[in-house]
Design a protein around this motif. Structure first.
Motif, PDB file in Angstrom:
ATOM      1  N   ARG A   1       0.844  -1.214   0.000  1.00  0.00           N
ATOM      2  CA  ARG A   1       0.000   0.000   0.000  1.00  0.00           C
ATOM      3  C   ARG A   1       0.872   1.255   0.000  1.00  0.00           C
ATOM      4  NH1 ARG A   1      -4.834  -1.712   0.248  1.00  0.00           N
ATOM      5  NH2 ARG A   1      -4.953  -3.842   0.992  1.00  0.00           N
ATOM      6  N   THR A   2       1.935   1.243   0.802  1.00  0.00           N
ATOM      7  CA  THR A   2       2.849   2.382   0.845  1.00  0.00           C
ATOM      8  C   THR A   2       3.417   2.649  -0.533  1.00  0.00           C
ATOM      9  OG1 THR A   2       3.483   1.518   2.987  1.00  0.00           O
ATOM     10  CG2 THR A   2       4.784   3.344   2.125  1.00  0.00           C
ATOM     11  N   PHE A   3       3.820   1.553  -1.175  1.00  0.00           N
ATOM     12  CA  PHE A   3       4.382   1.689  -2.524  1.00  0.00           C
ATOM     13  C   PHE A   3       3.386   2.419  -3.429  1.00  0.00           C
ATOM     14  CE2 PHE A   3       5.223   0.562  -6.858  1.00  0.00           C
ATOM     15  CZ  PHE A   3       6.595   0.405  -6.946  1.00  0.00           C
TER      16      PHE A   3
ATOM     17  N   ASP B   1       0.808   4.234  -2.567  1.00  0.00           N
ATOM     18  CA  ASP B   1       0.554   5.605  -2.106  1.00  0.00           C
ATOM     19  C   ASP B   1       1.643   6.565  -2.572  1.00  0.00           C
ATOM     20  OD1 ASP B   1      -1.697   4.799  -0.912  1.00  0.00           O
ATOM     21  OD2 ASP B   1      -0.919   4.801   1.155  1.00  0.00           O
ATOM     22  N   ILE B   2       2.908   6.189  -2.293  1.00  0.00           N
ATOM     23  CA  ILE B   2       4.006   7.098  -2.633  1.00  0.00           C
ATOM     24  C   ILE B   2       4.097   7.274  -4.140  1.00  0.00           C
ATOM     25  CG2 ILE B   2       6.482   7.517  -2.398  1.00  0.00           C
ATOM     26  CD1 ILE B   2       6.431   5.809   0.118  1.00  0.00           C
ATOM     27  N   CYS B   3       3.946   6.151  -4.829  1.00  0.00           N
ATOM     28  CA  CYS B   3       4.002   6.175  -6.283  1.00  0.00           C
ATOM     29  C   CYS B   3       2.892   7.075  -6.844  1.00  0.00           C
ATOM     30  CB  CYS B   3       3.877   4.754  -6.816  1.00  0.00           C
ATOM     31  SG  CYS B   3       4.039   4.625  -8.596  1.00  0.00           S
TER      32      CYS B   3
ATOM     33  N   ASP C   1       3.598  10.675  -6.449  1.00  0.00           N
ATOM     34  CA  ASP C   1       4.519  11.099  -7.507  1.00  0.00           C
ATOM     35  C   ASP C   1       3.781  11.404  -8.794  1.00  0.00           C
ATOM     36  OD1 ASP C   1       6.862  11.201  -6.250  1.00  0.00           O
ATOM     37  OD2 ASP C   1       7.825   9.513  -7.326  1.00  0.00           O
TER      38      ASP C   1
ATOM     39  N   ARG D   1       1.837  14.540  -8.940  1.00  0.00           N
ATOM     40  CA  ARG D   1       2.641  15.736  -9.170  1.00  0.00           C
ATOM     41  C   ARG D   1       2.759  16.012 -10.664  1.00  0.00           C
ATOM     42  NH1 ARG D   1       7.163  14.009  -6.008  1.00  0.00           N
ATOM     43  NH2 ARG D   1       5.927  13.652  -4.128  1.00  0.00           N
TER      44      ARG D   1
ATOM     45  N   GLU E   1       1.997  -0.091 -12.255  1.00  0.00           N
ATOM     46  CA  GLU E   1       3.453  -0.099 -12.196  1.00  0.00           C
ATOM     47  C   GLU E   1       3.949  -1.198 -11.253  1.00  0.00           C
ATOM     48  OE1 GLU E   1       5.217   3.733 -12.052  1.00  0.00           O
ATOM     49  OE2 GLU E   1       7.052   2.975 -11.128  1.00  0.00           O
ATOM     50  N   LEU E   2       3.194  -1.327 -10.134  1.00  0.00           N
ATOM     51  CA  LEU E   2       3.568  -2.376  -9.183  1.00  0.00           C
ATOM     52  C   LEU E   2       3.369  -3.759  -9.821  1.00  0.00           C
ATOM     53  CD1 LEU E   2       4.378  -2.949  -6.220  1.00  0.00           C
ATOM     54  CD2 LEU E   2       1.962  -3.115  -5.697  1.00  0.00           C
TER      55      LEU E   2
END
Lengths: 108, 886
Positions: free
Chosen positions: B29-31, B33-35, B38, B41, B56-57
């Motif tokens: 989930r962190t992956f 979220d952070i992705c 990004d 942005r 992507e994951l």
């Protein structure tokens, strides 16, 4: 241009190299790897995460949960002493291999 | 990273799986979220950013699965999950599980039961020191006859003295002792051994001491070692048992010690509760004194080669030593033709660590056949369960498709299905072990009826559990693999499609499993029929005597004639028709051969006929018809003219063209030259073996015998034989203080001679029936399943005017086709299998048409019964309901 697949057995070496400077989370490692390879390498999380877990299980990496700069809790991987040793060994070997291959290619 | 470290971390994963799973999930989930942050942005919407991040994951669940499968301990972990999953599946289908476990339990149980007999009889080491070092001594005479494994007492003693070859030699022979005196006398199974027995085997006493070389001297006091079991039963393990006196065949013996628990003698299956040295016992027992002479070969020998001496070296050295000593060890009075083969004999040392028993030779073939039979039963059970699994697999196809779609690889799903099937087979195996253990007593009684001396420990041991585990694992893969591969073959896309159910029904796998079951059942049924026919033929055989209504009492200790008064006393008992004596009774297993030819011919060096010493009226009591002449009478006494009755075979061989009555025989009877007058010709009997042609037989008058010979009382009685036996025993036991008298019906002795045939008929029949039931259930299952699937089609046919009878015929026709193919495939296999057991058959050929026909009819009838219910159900299908189906 098509991206390159990461050569067999070198992913661990690259992970260890990236982590030598500072602890990072999985996404960070993937990003860094892409950046360092000038976007040549296709970083597949399906192989990145299993590698991270194996290295952690082998005691080469240590993981801890802490907040990111955006205050999101993430799992950070950090090199252990054993990881550092493995990195040194594998790095030397890889340099020798690539030097040898280059010599062969240029000598032919 | 040490191995230990690895294990710790591996088990940490496995044990703290919940937490690890949670963290893995969190990390994914962190992956994302952070992705996603990004991506946002770059100016895409949150939803789109998240979608791209997951892409992507490569899918949260998929990555998680890859992490799970690649880390150490993943296999243990996954198998654990598979096992839990399998149990949940079982809990939802208790009926299915019950049928599978029952089927496999019967199949595996039958294999375990037969294997535990083979283990006990053939494979188990003796519980002695380094049993693998022990060798059994055998002697090969020149020529290609079988090597002999029995030796005379002097030879075993001489072998024991070869200390540069052997550290020890253990000579032993089973012996039945009469223990106690008066009313408390009883038979106890024991052994006579040489002095080196316990030392060679390397045993330590449980209490007291064991027998040594000095106990084997002729002047040594008679010392007895008792088994741990006997100590327990008779003395409640009291230390006071040591030093007590046992009366053994009338002679006092001192109990000096107890052998270790678990050791019941080197004679496998024949528990030796009391062990004496042959040398010391000979000084108080006439019969054994005779036995330990150089002329009797009756002792088996196990030896332990000296350190550093290989088996080949020992054989070579022994053969060399033998050439110097054989002359002094072989009975000097033997004719040269009998002595000379020993001069050039060679020693052979066979592995001896598993002990020795006659039963090994006798039961090798029956047990091999039974092992093959139960293996086939298990194959049928496997085919049966495999078809059940296949039928069920179509019901599970959707579940499996979902798992494939969720990222499980095909190998992973196949493994899960195989784990289910091996779990089923393991539960079946556990049930089978219980079944085998529970039936082991019954099995022993079937295999060794009435032999109180035969004891086997069939408690499941390492061998047996290992065997069963291997069988159950193989079984699980065997019946699980094909269905597992079939179910996963289609892949997720096809499997999720509704139509897949119709597509998989075209498979030939299910019908071919039924065909295989029919073929294998046919083999077993033909086998069972052949063994049943063999038993029937033997029972219907006219043996030349009437076994019914006759009691026999073996006066084994006695080597001199019984007093006439004793016979008269029995004759006077109410219910006794006639009493007499005989040296040998039909099918007792012991025979006497000697030399007899018509007077005028030279008496041969080798035995030329079977002999029976017969008391007055013996032939009448046995109801052996006389062709001519007379039976023995009271007038054939020691003082009268020696007489003989010959059987037809003897008369035909030696008097082909003259009347034998009144002719004389030149004979050697128990070492004494005699001229015998032939007074009768009796019908041939199968007294020496039901399967063999009647041997040339000479009956001689019991009262005219000299020397040493055995005696059995033979009594024809009226009424209840068991009561008569008890009355006779009461009458004669007081006059035989040193021998435990057993009065048995002759029919029991005849039955005992047919035990192998009875076992084969009984067990092959039972397993054949089991195979038939399994195959019928399998056929029923397939047809019921087919009818259920074809409900719509049948409904349409009925709606279009098909008659009910046609529908029934259609379904039955399918069954008949399968059974016919099965029979056609089974016939050559049945033929080959019956050829393999040809030597065990009697009175019928392997390809006995009646047996094969009977088996086919039986199989066909069972198949029709199995097929009728589904066929009838198909014919009742209501077109309206059927068309609404699905």
């Amino acid at each position: 241009m098509d991206k390159l697949d990461i050569p067999q057995g070198t992913l661990d070496l690259m992970i260890l190299t990236i982590l030598v400077r500072e602890p990072m989370h999985g996404y960070g490692i993937a990003q860094k790897l892409a950046a360092l390879s000038q976007d040549q390498f296709q970083v597949n999380p399906g192989s990145l995460f299993p590698s991270l877990y194996r290295l952690e299980q082998d005691g080469k990496l240590k993981a801890e949960w802490r907040p990111t700069e955006n205050n999101r809790n993430a799992k950070y991987y950090k090199l252990t002493a054993a990881g550092r040793k493995q990195l040194e060994r594998h790095k030397q070997r890889w340099i020798r291999i690539s030097f040898a291959i280059t010599s062969v290619l240029e000598g032919a | 990273m040490t191995l230990f470290h690895r294990f710790v971390s591996m088990f940490r994963w496995v044990l703290r799986r919940e937490k690890a799973e949670q963290q893995l999930d969190e990390e994914m989930r962190t992956f994302v979220d952070i992705c996603a942050a990004d991506k946002m942005r770059e100016g895409v919407s949150l939803a789109e950013a998240r979608r791209r991040a997951v892409l992507e994951l490569g899918g949260i669940e998929q990555v998680k699965e890859q992490v799970r499968t690649s880390r150490h301990g993943a296999l243990v972990d996954e198998i654990g999950r598979d096992v839990r999953y399998a149990f949940r599946t079982f809990a939802r289908n208790p009926g299915f599980v019950l049928v599978v476990v029952l089927t496999l339990g019967l199949g595996i149980g039958a294999n375990t039961a037969i294997f535990s007999l083979i283990d006990a009889l053939m494979l188990r080491w003796l519980p002695v020191r380094d049993p693998q070092e022990l060798v059994q001594v055998k002697l090969q005479e020149p020529g290609d006859g079988p090597a002999t494994d029995t030796f005379s007492y002097p030879i075993v003693r001489a072998l024991g003295e070869q200390q540069e070859i052997f550290t020890g030699v253990a000579g032993f022979s089973g012996y039945s002792f009469n223990i106690g005196a008066g009313d408390s006398i009883g038979k106890v199974s024991g052994a006579l051994v040489t002095g080196g027995y316990y030392e060679t085997l390397g045993l330590n006493p449980e209490a007291g001491r064991l027998l040594t070389r000095s106990d084997d001297a002729p002047d040594a006091p008679l010392a007895a070692v008792i088994s741990d079991g006997y100590w327990e039963r008779q003395f409640l393990r009291s230390p006071a048992a040591i030093g007590q006196i046992l009366v053994v065949n009338g002679a006092p013996a001192t109990i000096v010690g107890v052998s270790p628990p678990g050791f019941t003698g080197a004679n496998v299956g024949m528990t030796a509760d009391i062990t004496l040295t042959a040398g010391a016992f000979a000084s108080v027992n006439r019969q054994v004194a005779e036995l330990i002479g150089p002329g009797n070969f009756w002792i088996r020998a196990l030896a332990r080669p000296a350190p550093g001496v290989s088996v080949r070296q020992a054989e070579a050295r022994l053969t060399t030593v033998w050439s110097g000593i054989w002359d002094s060890l072989i009975a000097a009075h033997w004719p040269q033709s009998q002595r000379s083969p020993f001069a050039n004999a060679r020693f052979q040392l066979a592995p001896g660590g598993t002990g020795w028993t006659t039963m090994r030779d006798r039961y090798r073939q029956p047990l091999t056949v039974l092992m093959s039979v139960v293996a086939v039963v298990l194959l049928i059970a496997c085919a049966n369960v495999a078809s059940l699994m296949l039928a069920r697999a179509s019901a599970r196809q959707r579940e499996i498709a979902v798992r494939l779609a969720l990222g499980a690889s095909r190998g992973r799903v196949v493994r899960q299905l195989l784990i289910e099937s091996t779990l089923l087979s393991s539960i079946g195996a556990a049930f089978g072990i219980l079944l085998a253990w529970a039936s082991s007593r019954l099995l022993l009684e079937t295999m060794f009826p009435g032999s109180w001396r035969v004891t086997f420990d069939l408690t499941p041991n390492g061998h047996i559990l290992g065997f069963t585990a291997a069988v159950s694992a193989a079984t699980g893969v065997l019946f699980g693999l094909a269905p597992a591969l079939r179910t996963t073959a289609a892949g997720p896309a096809a499997a999720l499609n509704d139509d897949m159910r119709t597509s998989s029904s075209r498979s030939r796998l299910l019908p071919s499993l039924i065909v295989a079951q029919v073929a294998m059942s046919l083999v077993l049924l033909v086998g069972a029929g052949l063994f049943a026919g063999t038993l029937r033929n033997l029972q219907r055989l006219d043996p030349g005597f009437n076994r019914e209504g006759v009691l026999i009492a073996d006066l084994e200790g006695r080597r001199t004639p019984v007093p006439q008064e004793l016979v008269d006393e029995i004759q006077a008992l109410p219910g006794v028709v006639s009493a007499s004596v005989s040296t040998h009774t039909p099918l007792s297993g012991s025979i006497w051969s000697d030399r007899a030819v018509p007077r005028g011919q030279p008496v041969p060096e080798r035995d030329s006929a079977f002999f029976v010493g017969a008391g007055p009226r013996l032939l009448e009591i046995m109801q052996t018809p006389l062709i001519s002449g007379r039976d023995f009478t009271d007038r054939d006494s020691a003082e009268a003219q020696p007489v003989a009755v010959v059987n037809e075979a003897y008369a035909r061989r030696f008097f082909p063209d003259r009347q034998p009555l009144g002719q004389y025989l030149s004979a050697v009877v128990r070492g004494a030259r005699r001229d015998l007058e032939i007074v009768g010709v009796a019908k041939n009997t199968s007294a020496a073996g039901l399967r063999r042609r009647s041997p040339l037989t000479v009956y001689v008058a019991y009262r005219q015998l000299t020397g040493s010979f055995p005696t059995t009382l033979v009594i024809r009685a009226r009424g209840n034989l068991a009561e008569m036996a008890a009355a006779i025993r009461r009458a004669i036991q007081p006059q035989m203080p040193d021998t435990a008298i057993e009065v048995l019906p002759l029919s029991a002795q005849i039955e005992a001679a047919m035990v192998q045939e009875r076992v084969m008929a009984g067990l092959a029949g039972a397993f054949g029936a089991l195979a038939l039931v399994l195959a019928s259930v399998g056929l029923y299952g397939l047809l019921a399943y087919t009818v259920a699937r074809r409900t719509k089609e049948v409904g349409i046919r009925v709606a279009l005017g098909a008659e009910r009878a046609r529908v029934v015929a259609m379904i039955l026709g399918g069954a008949v086709r399968l059974v016919s193919i099965g029979v056609l495939l089974g016939l050559p296999a049945a033929w080959a299998a019956s050829r393999a057991v040809q030597s065990m058959l009697f009175g019928l050929k392997p390809a006995d048409p009646a047996t094969i026909g009977g088996a086919i009819v039986l199989l066909g009838a069972a198949a029709l019964v199995a097929a009728y219910v589904p066929a009838w159900r198909a014919s009742r299908i209501d077109p309206l309901t059927a068309l609404r189906h699905e």
